[in-house]
Write a protein that holds these residues in place. Structure first.
Motif, PDB file in Angstrom:
ATOM      1  N   CYS A 102       0.757  -1.095  -0.015  1.00 38.44           N
ATOM      2  CA  CYS A 102      -0.022  -0.123  -0.094  1.00 38.44           C
ATOM      3  C   CYS A 102       0.836   1.156  -0.060  1.00 38.44           C
ATOM      4  O   CYS A 102       2.011   1.203   0.351  1.00 38.44           O
ATOM      5  CB  CYS A 102      -0.904   0.082   1.405  1.00 38.44           C
ATOM      6  SG  CYS A 102      -0.280   0.054   2.879  1.00 38.44           S
ATOM      7  N   GLU A 103       0.514   2.317  -0.359  1.00 37.98           N
ATOM      8  CA  GLU A 103       1.117   3.697  -0.432  1.00 37.98           C
ATOM      9  C   GLU A 103       1.751   4.130   0.877  1.00 37.98           C
ATOM     10  O   GLU A 103       2.686   4.595   0.907  1.00 37.98           O
ATOM     11  CB  GLU A 103       0.106   4.698  -1.123  1.00 37.98           C
ATOM     12  CG  GLU A 103      -0.050   4.424  -2.718  1.00 37.98           C
ATOM     13  CD  GLU A 103      -0.718   5.628  -3.366  1.00 37.98           C
ATOM     14  OE1 GLU A 103      -0.747   6.640  -2.678  1.00 37.98           O
ATOM     15  OE2 GLU A 103      -1.433   5.228  -4.148  1.00 37.98           O
ATOM     16  N   ASN A 104       1.126   4.116   1.784  1.00 39.31           N
ATOM     17  CA  ASN A 104       1.320   4.567   3.066  1.00 39.31           C
ATOM     18  C   ASN A 104       1.478   3.302   4.224  1.00 39.31           C
ATOM     19  O   ASN A 104       0.910   3.564   5.269  1.00 39.31           O
ATOM     20  CB  ASN A 104       0.330   5.659   3.527  1.00 39.31           C
ATOM     21  CG  ASN A 104      -1.014   5.291   3.235  1.00 39.31           C
ATOM     22  OD1 ASN A 104      -1.319   4.111   2.939  1.00 39.31           O
ATOM     23  ND2 ASN A 104      -1.926   6.134   3.428  1.00 39.31           N
ATOM     24  N   VAL A 105       2.504   2.572   3.653  1.00 40.95           N
ATOM     25  CA  VAL A 105       2.522   1.281   4.464  1.00 40.95           C
ATOM     26  C   VAL A 105       2.872   1.499   5.827  1.00 40.95           C
ATOM     27  O   VAL A 105       2.185   0.778   6.799  1.00 40.95           O
ATOM     28  CB  VAL A 105       3.527   0.405   3.895  1.00 40.95           C
ATOM     29  CG1 VAL A 105       5.141   0.872   4.164  1.00 40.95           C
ATOM     30  CG2 VAL A 105       3.723  -1.007   4.468  1.00 40.95           C
ATOM     31  N   LYS A 106       3.717   2.433   6.423  1.00 34.97           N
ATOM     32  CA  LYS A 106       4.074   2.551   7.744  1.00 34.97           C
ATOM     33  C   LYS A 106       2.817   2.961   8.842  1.00 34.97           C
ATOM     34  O   LYS A 106       2.626   2.541   9.742  1.00 34.97           O
ATOM     35  CB  LYS A 106       5.301   3.434   7.899  1.00 34.97           C
ATOM     36  CG  LYS A 106       6.527   2.611   7.456  1.00 34.97           C
ATOM     37  CD  LYS A 106       7.833   3.579   7.492  1.00 34.97           C
ATOM     38  CE  LYS A 106       8.743   2.668   6.901  1.00 34.97           C
ATOM     39  NZ  LYS A 106      10.473   3.376   6.986  1.00 34.97           N
ATOM     40  N   GLU A 107       2.182   4.218   7.980  1.00 39.91           N
ATOM     41  CA  GLU A 107       0.973   4.755   8.637  1.00 39.91           C
ATOM     42  C   GLU A 107       0.044   3.508   8.828  1.00 39.91           C
ATOM     43  O   GLU A 107      -0.692   3.441   9.784  1.00 39.91           O
ATOM     44  CB  GLU A 107       0.509   5.799   7.852  1.00 39.91           C
ATOM     45  CG  GLU A 107      -0.493   6.606   8.410  1.00 39.91           C
ATOM     46  CD  GLU A 107      -1.181   7.956   7.714  1.00 39.91           C
ATOM     47  OE1 GLU A 107      -2.276   8.038   7.674  1.00 39.91           O
ATOM     48  OE2 GLU A 107      -0.407   8.100   6.825  1.00 39.91           O
ATOM     49  N   THR A 108      -0.137   2.906   7.949  1.00 35.67           N
ATOM     50  CA  THR A 108      -1.348   1.661   7.779  1.00 35.67           C
ATOM     51  C   THR A 108      -0.992   0.769   8.861  1.00 35.67           C
ATOM     52  O   THR A 108      -1.944   0.306   9.776  1.00 35.67           O
ATOM     53  CB  THR A 108      -1.546   0.986   6.425  1.00 35.67           C
ATOM     54  OG1 THR A 108      -1.800   2.247   5.360  1.00 35.67           O
ATOM     55  CG2 THR A 108      -2.580   0.167   6.516  1.00 35.67           C
ATOM     56  N   TYR A 109       0.271   0.514   8.944  1.00 39.09           N
ATOM     57  CA  TYR A 109       0.886  -0.283   9.781  1.00 39.09           C
ATOM     58  C   TYR A 109       0.541  -0.111  11.446  1.00 39.09           C
ATOM     59  O   TYR A 109      -0.130  -0.858  12.208  1.00 39.09           O
ATOM     60  CB  TYR A 109       2.268  -0.955   9.707  1.00 39.09           C
ATOM     61  CG  TYR A 109       2.882  -1.702  10.696  1.00 39.09           C
ATOM     62  CD1 TYR A 109       2.737  -3.113  10.946  1.00 39.09           C
ATOM     63  CD2 TYR A 109       3.727  -1.015  11.734  1.00 39.09           C
ATOM     64  CE1 TYR A 109       3.368  -4.035  11.779  1.00 39.09           C
ATOM     65  CE2 TYR A 109       4.189  -2.053  12.746  1.00 39.09           C
ATOM     66  CZ  TYR A 109       3.795  -3.216  12.718  1.00 39.09           C
ATOM     67  OH  TYR A 109       4.451  -4.019  13.693  1.00 39.09           O
TER      68      TYR A 109
END
Length: 73
Positions: free
Chosen positions: A25-32
């Motif tokens: 996904c584009e914002n992987v760290k934020e999503t995680y």
């Protein structure tokens, strides 16, 4: 998650599938971070989010992941 625009990383052939579901996904760290804050069990490896729905994740948790991602992003 694929219908929501996320990219599944793995085989689509049933005989080659594993019990781990990885996606980009584009914002992987934020999503995680968001999912972990909501007590979802997953890992972040090589900029991929990885779930183990065969072991660590319940069906309710999988629904929760889709709802969180669909609502926040």
């Amino acid at each position: 998650l694929t219908p929501l625009g996320y990219t599944y990383i793995g085989s689509n052939e049933l005989k080659n599938r594993s019990g781990i579901y990885s996606f980009k996904c584009e914002n992987v760290k934020e999503t995680y971070k968001l999912l972990r804050e909501n007590n979802v069990h997953l890992s972040l490896r090589n900029d991929l989010l990885r779930f183990s729905p065969h072991f660590y994740n319940t069906l309710d948790e999988i629904d929760q992941v889709v709802n969180i991602i669909n609502t926040k992003f």
